[in-house]
Design a protein around this motif. Structure first.
Motif, PDB file in Angstrom:
ATOM      1  N   THR A 233       3.706   0.296   2.164  1.00  0.00           N
ATOM      2  CA  THR A 233       5.147   0.592   2.463  1.00  0.00           C
ATOM      3  C   THR A 233       5.536   1.902   1.758  1.00  0.00           C
ATOM      4  OG1 THR A 233       6.141  -0.704   0.675  1.00  0.00           O
ATOM      5  CG2 THR A 233       5.820  -2.024   2.466  1.00  0.00           C
ATOM      6  N   LEU A 234       4.824   2.428   0.787  1.00  0.00           N
ATOM      7  CA  LEU A 234       5.001   3.632   0.478  1.00  0.00           C
ATOM      8  C   LEU A 234       4.664   4.905   0.933  1.00  0.00           C
ATOM      9  CD1 LEU A 234       4.190   2.737  -3.414  1.00  0.00           C
ATOM     10  CD2 LEU A 234       6.388   2.582  -2.365  1.00  0.00           C
ATOM     11  N   VAL A 235       3.646   4.503   1.845  1.00  0.00           N
ATOM     12  CA  VAL A 235       2.881   5.717   2.760  1.00  0.00           C
ATOM     13  C   VAL A 235       3.978   6.117   3.699  1.00  0.00           C
ATOM     14  CG1 VAL A 235       1.455   6.346   4.322  1.00  0.00           C
ATOM     15  CG2 VAL A 235       0.688   4.557   2.711  1.00  0.00           C
ATOM     16  N   PRO A 236       4.266   7.559   3.855  1.00  0.00           N
ATOM     17  CA  PRO A 236       5.310   7.976   4.706  1.00  0.00           C
ATOM     18  C   PRO A 236       5.047   7.451   6.094  1.00  0.00           C
ATOM     19  CG  PRO A 236       4.600   9.767   3.287  1.00  0.00           C
ATOM     20  CD  PRO A 236       3.613   8.535   3.131  1.00  0.00           C
ATOM     21  N   GLY A 237       6.149   7.081   6.949  1.00  0.00           N
ATOM     22  CA  GLY A 237       6.275   6.554   8.177  1.00  0.00           C
ATOM     23  C   GLY A 237       5.385   7.598   9.250  1.00  0.00           C
ATOM     24  N   TRP A 238       5.438   8.870   8.928  1.00  0.00           N
ATOM     25  CA  TRP A 238       4.769   9.934   9.927  1.00  0.00           C
ATOM     26  C   TRP A 238       3.146   9.657   9.882  1.00  0.00           C
ATOM     27  CZ3 TRP A 238       2.463  13.707   7.488  1.00  0.00           C
ATOM     28  CH2 TRP A 238       2.585  14.011   6.126  1.00  0.00           C
ATOM     29  N   ILE A 239       2.829   9.186   8.713  1.00  0.00           N
ATOM     30  CA  ILE A 239       1.394   9.055   8.564  1.00  0.00           C
ATOM     31  C   ILE A 239       0.871   7.832   9.137  1.00  0.00           C
ATOM     32  CG2 ILE A 239      -0.579   8.822   6.843  1.00  0.00           C
ATOM     33  CD1 ILE A 239       1.155  10.531   4.942  1.00  0.00           C
ATOM     34  N   PRO A 240      -0.022   7.730  10.235  1.00  0.00           N
ATOM     35  CA  PRO A 240      -0.620   6.654  10.712  1.00  0.00           C
ATOM     36  C   PRO A 240      -1.515   5.713   9.783  1.00  0.00           C
ATOM     37  CG  PRO A 240      -1.811   8.190  11.793  1.00  0.00           C
ATOM     38  CD  PRO A 240      -0.750   8.924  10.729  1.00  0.00           C
ATOM     39  N   PHE A 241      -1.958   4.462  10.404  1.00  0.00           N
ATOM     40  CA  PHE A 241      -2.886   3.679   9.772  1.00  0.00           C
ATOM     41  C   PHE A 241      -2.450   3.461   8.217  1.00  0.00           C
ATOM     42  CE2 PHE A 241      -5.147   6.216  13.056  1.00  0.00           C
ATOM     43  CZ  PHE A 241      -4.935   5.268  13.960  1.00  0.00           C
ATOM     44  N   HIS A 242      -1.348   2.874   7.679  1.00  0.00           N
ATOM     45  CA  HIS A 242      -1.016   2.832   6.356  1.00  0.00           C
ATOM     46  C   HIS A 242      -2.109   2.066   5.489  1.00  0.00           C
ATOM     47  CE1 HIS A 242       3.458   3.585   7.281  1.00  0.00           C
ATOM     48  NE2 HIS A 242       2.515   4.613   7.464  1.00  0.00           N
ATOM     49  N   LEU A 243      -2.494   1.113   6.019  1.00  0.00           N
ATOM     50  CA  LEU A 243      -3.390   0.044   4.965  1.00  0.00           C
ATOM     51  C   LEU A 243      -4.873   0.880   5.147  1.00  0.00           C
ATOM     52  CD1 LEU A 243      -3.115  -3.712   6.246  1.00  0.00           C
ATOM     53  CD2 LEU A 243      -2.638  -2.581   3.850  1.00  0.00           C
ATOM     54  N   PHE A 244      -5.104   1.746   5.825  1.00  0.00           N
ATOM     55  CA  PHE A 244      -6.429   2.234   5.727  1.00  0.00           C
ATOM     56  C   PHE A 244      -6.284   3.343   4.696  1.00  0.00           C
ATOM     57  CE2 PHE A 244      -8.146   6.656   6.467  1.00  0.00           C
ATOM     58  CZ  PHE A 244      -9.839   6.168   6.292  1.00  0.00           C
ATOM     59  N   TRP A 245      -5.088   4.098   4.601  1.00  0.00           N
ATOM     60  CA  TRP A 245      -5.032   5.001   3.484  1.00  0.00           C
ATOM     61  C   TRP A 245      -4.911   4.334   2.227  1.00  0.00           C
ATOM     62  CZ3 TRP A 245      -6.614   9.404   4.201  1.00  0.00           C
ATOM     63  CH2 TRP A 245      -6.714   9.898   5.545  1.00  0.00           C
ATOM     64  N   VAL A 246      -4.470   3.219   2.150  1.00  0.00           N
ATOM     65  CA  VAL A 246      -4.293   2.244   0.871  1.00  0.00           C
ATOM     66  C   VAL A 246      -5.492   2.187   0.630  1.00  0.00           C
ATOM     67  CG1 VAL A 246      -3.454   0.246  -0.140  1.00  0.00           C
ATOM     68  CG2 VAL A 246      -1.896   1.388   1.406  1.00  0.00           C
TER      69      VAL A 246
END
Length: 124
Positions: free
Chosen positions: A32-45
């Motif tokens: 939820t902390l990953v900015p909305g404009w960045i896709p694939f949030h869980l991947f980046w986590v």
């Protein structure tokens, strides 16, 4: 000085390793902390978790530790630029957000200092 730097590096690495574990444990929240404009949030986590843990391991074993620290510092600066600064612009009087931004600034600075120490003194 060399011994103190080595102990400090191991303590810093332990903190980064624990942060990596926490990224796995609390992945849904961290996403939820990953900015909305960045896709694939869980991947980046998960990518961040592995990067944190990899930098810690590089410090522990003394292989590519300078590069591990440099890349870690750059990654943390990406967080500062993409997460903390936009949050501060939108709510600059929120003490918690200021503290988090300063914490990450300090963590990135420590990683840069460790990289410099690895470069200058060649601690392993």
């Amino acid at each position: 000085m060399k011994q103190a730097a080595k102990v400090s590096a191991y303590i810093y690495a332990t903190v980064m390793f624990i942060f990596g574990i926490q990224h796995f444990m609390y992945a849904d929240f961290v996403a939820t902390l990953v900015p909305g404009w960045i896709p694939f949030h869980l991947f980046w986590v998960y990518f961040t978790a592995l990067a944190l843990m990899s930098s810690a391991v590089s410090i522990y074993i003394g292989i590519c530790a300078k590069w591990g620290c440099l890349l870690l510092a750059c990654m943390i600066w990406v967080f500062i630029l993409t997460i903390h600064i936009p949050l501060l612009i939108n709510s600059h009087f929120d003490g918690g957000k200021i503290t988090n931004a300063l914490k990450d600034t300090g963590l990135a600075s420590c990683a840069f200092i460790l990289a410099w120490i690895y470069q200058q003194e060649g601690i392993k």
